[in-house]
Design an enzyme around this catalytic site. Structure first.
Site, PDB file in Angstrom:
ATOM      1  NE  ARG A 125      -2.132   1.751   3.312  1.00 37.44           N
ATOM      2  CZ  ARG A 125      -2.007   1.408   4.602  1.00 37.44           C
ATOM      3  NH1 ARG A 125      -2.660   0.391   5.096  1.00 37.44           N
ATOM      4  NH2 ARG A 125      -1.219   2.108   5.399  1.00 37.44           N
ATOM      5  CD  GLU A 144       4.946   3.700   5.690  1.00 38.92           C
ATOM      6  OE1 GLU A 144       6.033   3.125   5.848  1.00 38.92           O
ATOM      7  OE2 GLU A 144       3.967   3.486   6.427  1.00 38.92           O
ATOM      8  CG  ASN A 146       2.623   0.779   4.653  1.00 36.57           C
ATOM      9  OD1 ASN A 146       3.223   0.998   5.683  1.00 36.57           O
ATOM     10  ND2 ASN A 146       1.839   1.682   4.072  1.00 36.57           N
ATOM     11  CB  SER A 151      -3.919  -3.589   8.023  1.00 36.67           C
ATOM     12  OG  SER A 151      -3.527  -2.383   8.615  1.00 36.67           O
ATOM     13  CE  LYS A 305       8.755   4.690   8.003  1.00 37.70           C
ATOM     14  NZ  LYS A 305       8.092   3.389   7.944  1.00 37.70           N
ATOM     15  CE  LYS A 364       8.389   9.516   7.669  1.00 34.50           C
ATOM     16  NZ  LYS A 364       7.531   8.913   6.609  1.00 34.50           N
ATOM     17  CD  GLU A 368       7.350  -0.084   7.946  1.00 32.07           C
ATOM     18  OE1 GLU A 368       6.251   0.438   7.676  1.00 32.07           O
ATOM     19  OE2 GLU A 368       8.411   0.258   7.399  1.00 32.07           O
ATOM     20  N   GLY A 369       4.304   0.714  11.624  1.00 36.07           N
ATOM     21  CA  GLY A 369       3.160   0.533  12.515  1.00 36.07           C
ATOM     22  C   GLY A 369       2.687   1.785  13.220  1.00 36.07           C
ATOM     23  NE  ARG A 450      -3.979   5.075   6.694  1.00 34.28           N
ATOM     24  CZ  ARG A 450      -2.691   4.867   6.964  1.00 34.28           C
ATOM     25  NH1 ARG A 450      -2.334   4.232   8.056  1.00 34.28           N
ATOM     26  NH2 ARG A 450      -1.769   5.294   6.129  1.00 34.28           N
TER      27      ARG A 450
END
Ligand code: ADP
Ligand code: MG
Length: 474
Positions: A125, A144, A146, A151, A305, A364, A368-369, A450
């Site tokens: 994604r 970024e 993923n 998800s 990253k 960064k 992740e997450g 989002r």
């Protein structure tokens, strides 16, 4: 950016009525999450947080994001096959970042042994924000890509209907009819189906590798059910189960509890906390196997990253995708400024710039997450502390993207209904399947919007900051 709901967004009575309808519609549609109190059981569930209103998204940028997704699929796949690039790019990072180093060690180990896997499945994604220029025009800028466990493709397949209903309740039937259908869960499943077919064993299963704590299980069930609908067996296991019950046969076919596995779809494995020694061993076993890993370890590394930062260097995209200047130009147009903090003059200079003007940047680490990045004063303090140490190398710097906020309501269980200034992040799901050297599927499988309140610098839906949304193209 246009504000299509100006007339209703401050109408308290209308908003209250619409919110009640929205919450029930979300529950009916299956926009669900387990609760923080009972994350291991579906006895008590709640709706996943979402916006009351769909958010305005410029049509041109939305279309640009879809168009460039096929290029990004090719790019990620190309990086995953380029050992020299991965080695060079991650050389400085793995000296200081233990997690990336351990992933990299598994990668080198499977490369030395030789890959048993011949079919490759990528589900990624690519996330963007709409950067607002000085003249007020918005530009698509990538946050970024993923490449593991991307998800919310499942839950977001159901949000457009909820927002359509909300708009009707608010008297906006015409606008409701313009919301785009969106079904990433089907697109992701079709990629898995293709990989499963090419693996070529009717009795083999697809294994969802889930976390120990699975609040977001319904998101995964959406994809699982698409597979069952096509008569493909799905099993769910954790790394722990693989350690205890997993084995390879003489041709490195993967078995769990006597069940052959054709495809391993990781929804875990992207944070250091997942791995104790046994789970690292399980990961190695999976990577050594013939099963189609989504993603394989090389593709996971392609999503770091550090790799993203190296891609923005002049000439790198050209080298990775020779003979594709148009694709290179499309991708580069979405890049924000990215800067290496490797030891040396270049890193010294940008570190000093960021310490002097921290509001311009995001710092960064290789994580992740959500919730790992540093901003503003905190960025300044951390960078000040590490600027003359090797630890600096485990981070990258990125220009901060500044979208134009819009008013919306973030609907969250047990939270008061209040208007917030919000910004959105658009993700496009990419799916591809490669057999040997032949790309047999390369698609954009849907989108995810989002939205979060502007005061939160970082964080996704799972991190409890952003909520699900639906784009309203303007
Ligand atoms: P993670 O792997 O933790 O998801 P991201 O790079 O996606 O890391 O960053 C997490 C969140 O931080 C994003 O969802 C976004 O809200 C915010 N963010 C990241 N990079 C930037 C940026 N360059 N400008 C503004 N916000 C950013
Ligand atoms: Mg992210």
């Amino acid at each position: 950016m246009a504000e299509p709901w100006r007339d209703v967004v401050r109408d308290a009575a209308a908003v209250r009525d619409a919110a009640a309808v929205a919450v029930d519609a979300a529950l009916l549609a299956g926009v669900l999450m387990r609760t923080g109190e009972q994350p291991l059981s579906s006895d008590v569930v709640n709706y996943a947080p979402f916006t009351l209103l769909p958010s305005a998204v410029p049509r041109a940028l939305f279309e640009q994001a879809y168009a460039v997704q096929l290029d990004f699929n090719l790019l990620v796949d190309a990086i995953s096959q380029n050992k020299e690039f991965l080695e060079q790019t991650l050389a400085s990072t793995i000296k200081v970042d233990d997690f990336t180093a351990r992933l990299f060690r598994i990668y080198m180990q499977v490369m030395e042994e030789g890959l048993a896997q011949t079919v490759f499945l990528g589900i990624n994604r690519s996330d963007y924000m709409f950067d607002c220029g000085l003249d007020g025009t918005a530009a698509l800028k990538q946050i970024e890509i993923n490449t593991i466990a991307a998800s919310f493709g499942g839950l977001t397949s159901r949000t457009a209907d909820v927002h359509g209903l909300v708009l009707k309740v608010l008297g906006k039937t015409e606008e409701a009819s313009r919301l785009l259908p969106n079904n990433p869960s089907k697109g992701l499943a079709l990629g898995i189906v293709k990989a499963w077919e090419l693996y070529g064993s009717q009795s083999a299963a697809v294994m969802f590798l889930g976390e120990e704590i699975q609040r977001n299980i319904f998101d995964q069930r959406c994809v699982e059910n698409e597979l069952w609908n096509r008569n493909i067996r799905v099993i769910r296991r954790r790394f722990r189960d693989v350690f205890e019950k997993g084995s390879l046969d003489g041709s490195r076919r993967l078995y769990i509890d006597g069940q052959e596995v054709a495809v391993v779809y990781y929804r875990d494995g992207y944070v250091p906390q997942t791995y104790d020694q046994q789970n690292w061993e399980a990961r190695l076993l999976l990577e050594r196997s013939r099963a189609v890993k989504c993603p394989d370890i090389a593709t996971q590394l392609a999503g770091t990253k550090k790799v993203q930062q190296e891609l923005s260097r002049p000439g790198t995209l050209e080298k990775l995708l020779p003979g594709r200047p148009e694709a290179v130009a499309r991708m580069r147009a979405t890049f924000a400024g990215l800067y290496s903090l490797d030891e040396g003059e270049e890193g010294d200079k940008i570190a000093a710039t960021a310490i002097a003007d921290p509001q311009r940047f995001v710092l960064k680490p290789q994580r992740e997450g959500g919730g790992n990045n540093l901003y503003g004063e905190e960025l300044r303090q951390v960078l000040e502390k590490i600027k003359d140490t090797p630890e600096r190398t485990s981070y990258i710097l990125m220009d901060k993207i500044k979208p134009q906020p819009a008013l919306n309501y973030l609907l969250r269980a047990h939270s008061p209904l209040q208007v917030s200034e919000c910004i959105s992040e658009l993700g496009i799901f990419g799916v591809y399947v490669r057999q040997g050297q032949e790309m047999v599927l390369n698609e954009a499988a849907g989108h995810l919007l989002r939205t979060k309140a502007v005061q939160h610098a970082d964080g996704g839906v799972a991190a409890g900051v952003a909520v699900l949304d639906t784009p309203y193209l303007v």
